[in-house]
Motif scaffolding. Structure first.
Motif, PDB file in Angstrom:
ATOM      1  N   GLU A  61       2.371  -7.206   3.579  1.00  0.00           N
ATOM      2  CA  GLU A  61       2.994  -6.805   4.845  1.00  0.00           C
ATOM      3  C   GLU A  61       2.452  -7.664   6.001  1.00  0.00           C
ATOM      4  O   GLU A  61       1.562  -8.469   5.821  1.00  0.00           O
ATOM      5  CB  GLU A  61       2.664  -5.337   5.131  1.00  0.00           C
ATOM      6  CG  GLU A  61       1.178  -5.107   5.361  1.00  0.00           C
ATOM      7  CD  GLU A  61       0.829  -3.662   5.681  1.00  0.00           C
ATOM      8  OE1 GLU A  61       1.705  -2.920   6.121  1.00  0.00           O
ATOM      9  OE2 GLU A  61      -0.339  -3.292   5.484  1.00  0.00           O
TER      10      GLU A  61
ATOM     11  N   MET B 192       4.418   1.085   4.539  1.00  0.00           N
ATOM     12  CA  MET B 192       5.182  -0.047   4.086  1.00  0.00           C
ATOM     13  C   MET B 192       5.925   0.268   2.803  1.00  0.00           C
ATOM     14  O   MET B 192       6.030  -0.539   1.914  1.00  0.00           O
ATOM     15  CB  MET B 192       4.286  -1.287   3.952  1.00  0.00           C
ATOM     16  CG  MET B 192       3.264  -1.230   2.838  1.00  0.00           C
ATOM     17  SD  MET B 192       2.328  -2.798   2.611  1.00  0.00           S
ATOM     18  CE  MET B 192       3.481  -3.934   1.855  1.00  0.00           C
TER      19      MET B 192
ATOM     20  N   HIS C   7       0.843  -1.201   0.000  1.00  0.00           N
ATOM     21  CA  HIS C   7       0.000   0.000   0.000  1.00  0.00           C
ATOM     22  C   HIS C   7       0.875   1.246   0.000  1.00  0.00           C
ATOM     23  O   HIS C   7       1.951   1.279   0.607  1.00  0.00           O
ATOM     24  CB  HIS C   7      -1.003  -0.005   1.159  1.00  0.00           C
ATOM     25  CG  HIS C   7      -0.419   0.053   2.536  1.00  0.00           C
ATOM     26  ND1 HIS C   7      -0.024   1.226   3.127  1.00  0.00           N
ATOM     27  CD2 HIS C   7      -0.173  -0.923   3.452  1.00  0.00           C
ATOM     28  CE1 HIS C   7       0.429   0.981   4.338  1.00  0.00           C
ATOM     29  NE2 HIS C   7       0.365  -0.326   4.566  1.00  0.00           N
TER      30      HIS C   7
ATOM     31  N   GLU D  77      -4.954   1.745   2.499  1.00  0.00           N
ATOM     32  CA  GLU D  77      -4.910   0.657   3.484  1.00  0.00           C
ATOM     33  C   GLU D  77      -5.103   1.168   4.906  1.00  0.00           C
ATOM     34  O   GLU D  77      -5.780   0.536   5.718  1.00  0.00           O
ATOM     35  CB  GLU D  77      -3.587  -0.112   3.374  1.00  0.00           C
ATOM     36  CG  GLU D  77      -3.575  -1.449   4.111  1.00  0.00           C
ATOM     37  CD  GLU D  77      -3.206  -1.365   5.590  1.00  0.00           C
ATOM     38  OE1 GLU D  77      -3.531  -2.300   6.329  1.00  0.00           O
ATOM     39  OE2 GLU D  77      -2.620  -0.347   6.022  1.00  0.00           O
ATOM     40  N   GLU D  78      -4.504   2.318   5.199  1.00  0.00           N
ATOM     41  CA  GLU D  78      -4.535   2.823   6.582  1.00  0.00           C
ATOM     42  C   GLU D  78      -5.922   3.303   7.010  1.00  0.00           C
ATOM     43  O   GLU D  78      -6.144   3.569   8.190  1.00  0.00           O
ATOM     44  CB  GLU D  78      -3.499   3.947   6.762  1.00  0.00           C
ATOM     45  CG  GLU D  78      -2.049   3.535   6.502  1.00  0.00           C
ATOM     46  CD  GLU D  78      -1.484   2.560   7.543  1.00  0.00           C
ATOM     47  OE1 GLU D  78      -2.198   2.219   8.498  1.00  0.00           O
ATOM     48  OE2 GLU D  78      -0.328   2.140   7.372  1.00  0.00           O
TER      49      GLU D  78
HETATM   50 ZN   LIG Z   1       0.754  -1.127   6.492  1.00  0.00          ZN
END
Ligand SMILES: [Zn+2]
Length: 452
Positions: A173, A113, A80, A146-147
């Motif tokens: 991840e 990441m 991501h 993603e977050e």
């Molecule tokens: Zn992450």
């Protein structure tokens, strides 16, 4: 030829990560489009045909593919692009500078990441440059959001462009960091993650003057009982396959942990006593294991009251509940409602806010075996273990569709044990250049092994 460290890519992978960190993709708002375009341009220069997907204005996702012969299932290298916010005042470097110093690349996203984006992109470029014959397609996808739950990233792509991104095997991840033991490193592979159930409880009461509590009905006092009940709820212990295997792999590797972990495996109902004992010698490990044995409920937000001298008639609390693989949210909701009934069912309202089901992949696959094989080429005495992560990743969307997903960003422990996870989302996030080279080398060899 045995696997070896690809020292020659050190500068390339390091510079690439610095560049990515300098593109601020703090989510919210994300603005991943700039990073996605940068990535697409970078890969295009190496001859990759990149496809670009904008799930919402300024929210970019990028996908490319290296074709294989089709003899093996495809493998997705997932990542991501977005990061969480960083408060520059708390950091010892500018969080979006991507500065390289003391052997580390510093900045928000170095671990979570963008570091893995750099590793995955580098491995992909090497597969192409070295004209590696692949038996299956290798897909690369760097996604948005993603977050904030992944709805504009991995979830969006799977819903709308499944043919571009879906693969039966996924590397993402969530794992890869080695745990040092008395007999060498044990590398982790995230094979499972807990589910999320966010809910709210509203307590009602009767308002009144703050000086006459006896004639009012204080909603805060009622909520107090709810918080007490749910916050201290000790749910049943359950050893899921990932955790069972984790405990036995570590027990094998570390003579000091052999006794408590073997004891725990055969007597899970005594886990609290066993972990309290373990905490005296290995406090961090004991606290890492504890939430992986059961469902947890934490009150995280509380609101109530309007004025100093008014007894409040309303109070609400938000709870963050995390479920083990195999525990369904519907059953947990009835359990919670049962607990609320014990406090006072009439004056309490339960409200479901968000559910993300837990997920687990088996470790009995050729991809897991390839990871295990390659790691032992780099460190013959190492161990490899599956782990359950307490937080969620985009892997859940793929596991839901039947993919085998592993969280695997191969890393040696940096600094003292346990320091690295704390820096994800934390202050002075950074990754060592050594780990960028190691990660690239292991990932490249793993893909080669799996696809040959
Ligand atoms: Zn992450």
């Amino acid at each position: 030829m045995p696997a070896q460290l690809l020292k020659e890519v050190e500068e390339e992978v390091t510079n690439f990560l610095s560049d990515l960190i300098r593109i601020n993709t703090t989510n919210p708002p994300g603005n991943e489009i700039i990073a996605a375009k940068y990535l697409a341009e970078h890969l295009s220069r190496e001859g990759f045909r990149c496809e670009f997907f904008e799930s919402a204005p300024e929210r970019g996702n990028v996908i490319t593919r290296l074709k294989g012969t089709g003899e093996k299932p495809s493998l997705l290298l997932l990542s991501h692009l977005d990061v969480v916010a960083a408060n520059a005042q708390e950091w010892s470097v500018e969080p979006f500078s991507g500065v390289v110093k003391d052997g580390f690349v510093w900045g928000r996203g170095a671990l979570d990441m963008k570091g893995m984006i750099a590793i995955e992109a580098m491995a992909l470029k090497l597969l192409k440059r070295n004209e590696i014959k692949l038996k299956g397609d290798v897909i690369f996808a760097a996604t948005a959001d993603e977050e904030q739950g992944g709805l504009l990233g991995a979830d969006y792509l799977l819903r709308n462009h499944s043919e571009k991104i879906f693969a039966p095997y996924v590397l993402n991840e969530g794992g890869g960091l080695a745990i040092p033991t008395r007999n060498g490193n044990v590398f982790t592979v995230q094979t499972a993650e807990k589910g999320i159930l966010w809910f709210k409880v509203k307590a009602k009461g009767i308002p009144g003057h703050g000086s006459m509590p006896n004639v009012a009905d204080n909603a805060i006092m009622r909520m107090n009982k709810v918080v007490e009940k749910l916050g201290n709820y000790n749910s049943e212990v359950s050893l899921v396959p990932t955790v069972k295997r984790f405990l036995s792999e570590i027990a094998q590797k570390d003579p000091v942990l052999k006794e408590p972990f073997t004891h725990l495996l055969s007597n899970p109902e005594l886990s609290d006593v066993i972990l309290d004992e373990l905490a005296k010698v290995a406090p961090q490990l004991a606290e890492e294991v504890r939430p992986r044995l059961r469902m947890t409920i934490s009150p995280t937000i509380i609101r109530g009251g309007v004025k100093e001298n008014v007894i409040p008639s309303e109070c609400e609390t938000v709870f963050d509940c995390r479920l083990l693989p195999g525990q369904e949210s519907a059953q947990t909701i009835s359990l919670i409602k049962g607990l609320l009934d014990e406090v006072n069912s009439e004056k309490l309202v339960f409200e479901n806010m968000q559910v993300q089901e837990s997920s687990e992949s088996t470790a009995e696959t050729s991809l897991y075996d390839a990871i295990d094989f390659v790691l032992r080429e780099f460190e013959p005495n190492c161990g490899v273990t599956p782990i359950l992560s307490t937080g969620g990743t985009d892997s859940r969307f793929f596991r839901r569709k039947g993919s085998v997903c592993y969280g695997f960003q191969p890393m040696y422990p940096e600094e003292s044990s346990g320091e690295v996870p704390k820096r994800e989302h934390g202050i002075d996030e950074r990754i060592s250049v050594e780990n960028l080279v190691f990660g690239t080398s292991v990932l490249y060899e793993t893909v080669k092994k799996f696809m040959s």
